[in-house]
Each structure stands twice: as structure tokens, then as C-alpha cells.
Design an enzyme around this catalytic site. Structure first.
Site, PDB file in Angstrom:
ATOM      1  N   ASP A 111      -2.252  40.396  73.526  1.00  0.00           N
ATOM      2  CA  ASP A 111      -3.718  40.389  73.379  1.00  0.00           C
ATOM      3  C   ASP A 111      -4.311  39.015  73.686  1.00  0.00           C
ATOM      4  O   ASP A 111      -5.374  38.680  73.181  1.00  0.00           O
ATOM      5  CB  ASP A 111      -4.105  40.834  71.965  1.00  0.00           C
ATOM      6  CG  ASP A 111      -3.476  39.971  70.885  1.00  0.00           C
ATOM      7  OD1 ASP A 111      -2.636  39.110  71.209  1.00  0.00           O
ATOM      8  OD2 ASP A 111      -3.827  40.157  69.705  1.00  0.00           O
ATOM      9  N   LYS A 162      -1.254  32.300  59.117  1.00  0.00           N
ATOM     10  CA  LYS A 162      -2.525  32.585  58.432  1.00  0.00           C
ATOM     11  C   LYS A 162      -2.706  31.722  57.182  1.00  0.00           C
ATOM     12  O   LYS A 162      -2.798  32.238  56.059  1.00  0.00           O
ATOM     13  CB  LYS A 162      -2.618  34.079  58.068  1.00  0.00           C
ATOM     14  CG  LYS A 162      -2.274  35.048  59.208  1.00  0.00           C
ATOM     15  CD  LYS A 162      -3.471  35.451  59.997  1.00  0.00           C
ATOM     16  CE  LYS A 162      -3.225  36.396  61.148  1.00  0.00           C
ATOM     17  NZ  LYS A 162      -2.016  36.579  61.806  1.00  0.00           N
ATOM     18  N   ASP A 223      -7.890  34.807  72.111  1.00  0.00           N
ATOM     19  CA  ASP A 223      -7.284  35.991  71.494  1.00  0.00           C
ATOM     20  C   ASP A 223      -8.317  37.110  71.611  1.00  0.00           C
ATOM     21  O   ASP A 223      -9.431  36.983  71.108  1.00  0.00           O
ATOM     22  CB  ASP A 223      -6.972  35.692  70.018  1.00  0.00           C
ATOM     23  CG  ASP A 223      -6.382  36.886  69.294  1.00  0.00           C
ATOM     24  OD1 ASP A 223      -6.751  38.039  69.597  1.00  0.00           O
ATOM     25  OD2 ASP A 223      -5.554  36.676  68.396  1.00  0.00           O
TER      26      ASP A 223
HETATM   27  N1  GDD Z   1       5.960  46.176  69.605  1.00  0.00           N
HETATM   28  C1  GDD Z   1       5.281  45.663  68.575  1.00  0.00           C
HETATM   29  N2  GDD Z   1       5.587  46.100  67.317  1.00  0.00           N
HETATM   30  N3  GDD Z   1       4.328  44.739  68.813  1.00  0.00           N
HETATM   31  C2  GDD Z   1       3.655  44.239  67.744  1.00  0.00           C
HETATM   32  C3  GDD Z   1       3.912  44.638  66.423  1.00  0.00           C
HETATM   33  C4  GDD Z   1       4.941  45.630  66.197  1.00  0.00           C
HETATM   34  O1  GDD Z   1       5.230  46.050  65.082  1.00  0.00           O
HETATM   35  N4  GDD Z   1       3.070  43.967  65.605  1.00  0.00           N
HETATM   36  C5  GDD Z   1       2.297  43.171  66.394  1.00  0.00           C
HETATM   37  N5  GDD Z   1       2.654  43.350  67.694  1.00  0.00           N
HETATM   38  C6  GDD Z   1       2.048  42.692  68.873  1.00  0.00           C
HETATM   39  C7  GDD Z   1       0.541  42.920  68.965  1.00  0.00           C
HETATM   40  O2  GDD Z   1       0.254  44.034  69.818  1.00  0.00           O
HETATM   41  C8  GDD Z   1       0.060  41.625  69.600  1.00  0.00           C
HETATM   42  O3  GDD Z   1       0.142  41.686  71.014  1.00  0.00           O
HETATM   43  C9  GDD Z   1       1.078  40.591  69.103  1.00  0.00           C
HETATM   44  O4  GDD Z   1       2.243  41.310  68.702  1.00  0.00           O
HETATM   45  C10 GDD Z   1       0.557  39.748  67.943  1.00  0.00           C
HETATM   46  O5  GDD Z   1       0.165  40.617  66.891  1.00  0.00           O
HETATM   47  P1  GDD Z   1      -1.305  40.548  66.269  1.00  0.00           P
HETATM   48  O6  GDD Z   1      -1.370  41.634  65.249  1.00  0.00           O
HETATM   49  O7  GDD Z   1      -2.342  40.511  67.315  1.00  0.00           O
HETATM   50  O8  GDD Z   1      -1.219  39.165  65.491  1.00  0.00           O
HETATM   51  P2  GDD Z   1      -2.364  38.099  65.214  1.00  0.00           P
HETATM   52  O9  GDD Z   1      -3.324  38.016  66.334  1.00  0.00           O
HETATM   53  O10 GDD Z   1      -2.897  38.343  63.856  1.00  0.00           O
HETATM   54  O11 GDD Z   1      -1.513  36.733  65.169  1.00  0.00           O
HETATM   55  C11 GDD Z   1      -0.596  36.417  66.184  1.00  0.00           C
HETATM   56  O12 GDD Z   1      -1.264  35.853  67.309  1.00  0.00           O
HETATM   57  C12 GDD Z   1      -1.929  34.603  67.061  1.00  0.00           C
HETATM   58  C13 GDD Z   1      -2.554  34.142  68.361  1.00  0.00           C
HETATM   59  O13 GDD Z   1      -3.494  35.045  68.785  1.00  0.00           O
HETATM   60  C14 GDD Z   1       0.426  35.437  65.626  1.00  0.00           C
HETATM   61  O14 GDD Z   1       1.451  35.302  66.585  1.00  0.00           O
HETATM   62  C15 GDD Z   1      -0.215  34.096  65.298  1.00  0.00           C
HETATM   63  O15 GDD Z   1       0.775  33.169  64.887  1.00  0.00           O
HETATM   64  C16 GDD Z   1      -0.939  33.551  66.520  1.00  0.00           C
HETATM   65  O16 GDD Z   1      -1.617  32.328  66.204  1.00  0.00           O
HETATM   66 MG    MG Z   2      -3.805  39.110  67.997  1.00  0.00          MG
END
Ligand code: GDD
Ligand code: MG
Length: 360
Positions: A111, A162, A223
Site C-alpha cells: 500500500d 505504532k 502510505d
Molecule cells: N499477506 C498478508 N497477510 N499481508 C498482510 C497481512 C497478512 O496477514 N497483514 C498486513 N499485510 C500487508 C498489508 O496488505 C500491507 O500491504 C502491509 O502488509 C502492511 O500492513 P498494514 O496493515 O498496511 O500496516 P500499517 O500501514 O499499519 O503499518 C505498516 O506500514 C507502515 C508504513 O506504511 C508497518 O510496516 C509500519 O511499520 C510501517 O511504518
Molecule cells: Mg499500510
């Protein structure tokens, strides 16, 4: 480096409409499914084999991207029965990798829109001899992200996902969601259960003395987890601020897909995308927005920084600013929809139903 894992799964998103909450990876940004930009950028950096780790909507990826050959890639798809978390998803696809134990494997969140120099991240990884290298970026409010302090050589000293308390906010550097792992490190993630790479794997590796290297790269980074960010990202792709080899056509003030119909006196600017078969009526003004396929913008409507869902209708003279109109929704004439409003998919809003300004 020739291999990558792309994370495109997660909890709780399966039942929600496409455009009203978190935009899905297949929603078009600058005219093509958002994921195309990430795939094309990885290809341009020399990646040839990408495994998509998915847990929901998996069935929409393969019919569109197939074996990846149209992008010059070899794509594979792995679907989790239950979401395994970011670390679990990485571990779950390890058997698909062909790299040797010490080879670098690129891993990225699905994303993120970024101008990251992927080759530079790999070069940092190789020159530092790290176990894992992370792309870091700086943000003013890190609370929604993984906080990653480093020492003066760029070596990661902690990973705080977070952070909530002021004491935890020790830097403005955050995890930008792209990593290079030494292949053998992937095999150390426990298999067959949910694992968060951010909350478990990274802190665990640090506690065990592993070498995590950060590379701060202050290139374009966004993001796309909210509709507002998605609209911004799409406009930045069109404007050329966010670099992607997958933007169809030249970058400019607008992208009007070939089957769209835009009235001669409509004003379409600010990186707006008008999707396939969408119609924009006379005198409409659209700035910095995404109009998805088959949507109708009636004459005189004024749309700014908004996501207009597929097959939805925005009535004549209606003003839409910083809003989301869900797929198939019909907003009648003379409404005013402002900051943060989300009209649910297929909802019907009569003419003149919502106003902010007085009707005098
Ligand atoms: N296959 C799979 N299975 N993918 C997953 C799963 C899962 O269970 N959970 C999350 N993802 C994928 C999401 O689709 C996304 O592309 C990515 O892993 C990160 O998950 P998000 O749910 O979007 O996390 P976030 O945005 O709260 O936080 C993450 O991204 C931040 C930057 O945008 C973390 O990596 C943070 O540390 C980071 O700063
Ligand atoms: Mg995200």
C-alpha cells in the site's frame, strides 16, 4: 537481486466496500490498478520474480496480472487461509523463493507509493553486510507507523511499532515498508502461525544481536491506506511527482482515459484521472481527484481532492471536496459534501439534501 515478496493481505478488509474505506490494491491509481506501479518499479530495478502474499481478494489479482509476463515479470500467488500477519505472510511464501541462503530478497508492503531507489537499498544492504536492511523515511507524526531509531552509522537500534507515549517518540524516522532480507533470515521466522514482522521479528532480531541497517531516503513516499491519501497519490502519479513507469501516457495536469467523455468546457486539472467510460458534463470543474470507471459528473459539479467511485453519479452543481463517493452511489443535484464525508456504496442522496453554506 532478482526476487521479491509483495505483501497484499491483512485482516478485516474482506467485507468492506471498495472505495469507502481502505482502497484495495486493485483500485486504479493514475488509470491502472495501484499494484501495477509497484510491480513496474520493482521490475525497473532488476527484480524478475515476485511472489504476491495475499489473504483476501486474492482471486482478483491473478486474472488481471496472470503470470506477469506483460510486465516482464514472473509472478506467483500464495493465498493464506487466515491472515498470517506480515511476518507470517513472508515465511509462508519462503518455499517459492529460488535465491540462495545469502542472497538478498526484496520485501515490500502493498500500500505504499514511493520513489525509493531500490538498487540503492540493495547496495546499502550488501555494503553493510546487514541481515535485514530497511527503507526509512521521515514524517512529522510517526504514531501510525513503525519508529526506527538508528545510530550514526545507520544501524537500527530499536523498532517500535505504532508508538503511543511521548517517551516512545525518540525519532522522526519511520519504517517505510520496503526491506531487503538475507534469504536465510526469512527461514528463521516461525512457520504456520501469525507473526508480525514489525512487532515480533524485528524486535526479536535486534534482541538476538542481528544487524539491521536503515537507509533514510527522503524521496517521494506515501502510505495509501486512506481514500484521501489514495487520491493524493494518484494525482501525484499523473503530475509526475511520484515516479512510475506504469502511468499510461505522458505525465501532465490530467489523465483522461480513452473511453471517457469530457465536455469541451469542463475544467479538469491538478492530476485528476477520468476513468474508462466516465462522463464529465458541461462546465464541471474537477481538481486533484480520481473519477473511477463509468462515473457520471453532471454539468456544473465542482469536485476537489475527492474519490468518485465506479458507476456513481455526482449531480449537477453539487460540490464535493475532500470526500469519497462509494461505488454506485447517486448524489443528486445541488448538494455540498465536504471534508471527510464518505457516501456509502450504492447510497442515494436526493437533490439538495446536504448543505454547509446557507441557501440564501
Ligand atoms: N499477506 C498478508 N497477510 N499481508 C498482510 C497481512 C497478512 O496477514 N497483514 C498486513 N499485510 C500487508 C498489508 O496488505 C500491507 O500491504 C502491509 O502488509 C502492511 O500492513 P498494514 O496493515 O498496511 O500496516 P500499517 O500501514 O499499519 O503499518 C505498516 O506500514 C507502515 C508504513 O506504511 C508497518 O510496516 C509500519 O511499520 C510501517 O511504518
Ligand atoms: Mg499500510
Amino acid at each position: 537481486m532478482t526476487e521479491a515478496i509483495l505483501l497484499v493481505g491483512g485482516k478485516g478488509t474482506r467485507l468492506r466496500p471498495m472505495t469507502v474505506n481502505t482502497p484495495k490494491p486493485m483500485v486504479p491509481a493514475a488509470g491502472v490498478p495501484f499494484l501495477t506501479h509497484q510491480l513496474a518499479r520493482a521490475r525497473a530495478a532488476g527484480v524478475e520474480h515476485i511472489v504476491l502474499a495475499t489473504s483476501y481478494l486474492a482471486e482478483v489479482f491473478e486474472p488481471h496480472f496472470g503470470d506477469g509476463s506483460s510486465l516482464g515479470l514472473h509472478l506467483e500467488y500464495v493465498t493464506e487461509e487466515e491472515p498470517l500477519g506480515t511476518g507470517g505472510a513472508i515465511r509462508n511464501v519462503a518455499s517459492r523463493l529460488r535465491s540462495g541462503p545469502s542472497d538478498p530478497v526484496l520485501i515490500f508492503n502493498g500500500d505504499i507509493l514511493t520513489g525509493l531507489d531500490i538498487r540503492a537499498l540493495v547496495a546499502t544492504h550488501e555494503s553493510s553486510g546487514a541481515d535485514v536492511s530497511l527503507h526509512l523515511t521521515r514524517v512529522s507524526d510517526p504514531r501510525a507507523y513503525g519508529l526506527v531509531p538508528t545510530d550514526d552509522t545507520g544501524r537500527v537500534t530499536a523498532f517500535l511499532e505504532k508508538p503511543q507515549t511521548p517517551e516512545e517518540i525518540v525519532t522522526d524516522q519511520i519504517n517505510a515498508g520496503a526491506y531487503v532480507f538475507r534469504r536465510s533470515v526469512i527461514d528463521t521466522i516461525p512457520a504456520g502461525r501469525p507473526v508480525s514482522v514489525e512487532r515480533e521479528t524485528f524486535p526479536g532480531l535486534l534482541a538476538a544481536g542481528a544487524h539491521l541497517q536503515g537507509m533514510v531516503d527522503s524521496t517521494y513516499w506515501l502510505d495509501l491506506g486512506t481514500p484521501a491519501a489514495f487520491v493524493r497519490g494518484s494525482a501525484d502519479l499523473v503530475l509526475g511527482r511520484a515516479p512510475s513507469p506504469a502511468v499510461p501516457g505522458r505525465c501532465g495536469d490530467r489523465l483522461i482515459l480513452p473511453t471517457a467523455l469530457v465536455a469541451y468546457d469542463a475544467k479538469v486539472t491538478g492530476g485528476t484521472v477520468v476513468g474508462e467510460r466516465a462522463v464529465v458534463g458541461e462546465g464541471a470543474r474537477i481538481f486533484g481527484s480520481t473519477i473511477l470507471a463509468g462515473a457520471v459528473v453532471e454539468p456544473g459539479a465542482v469536485i476537489t481532492d475527492s474519490l468518485i467511485g465506479a458507476r456513481s453519479v455526482v449531480g449537477a452543481r453539487t460540490v464535493v471536496t475532500g470526500a469519497v463517493i462509494g461505488d454506485g452511489a447517486r448524489v443528486g443535484a445541488d448538494n455540498e459534501l465536504r471534508e471527510g464525508v464518505r457516501v456509502w456504496c450504492d447510497a442515494l442522496l436526493p437533490a439538495g439534501a446536504v448543505r454547509f453554506s446557507s441557501d440564501q
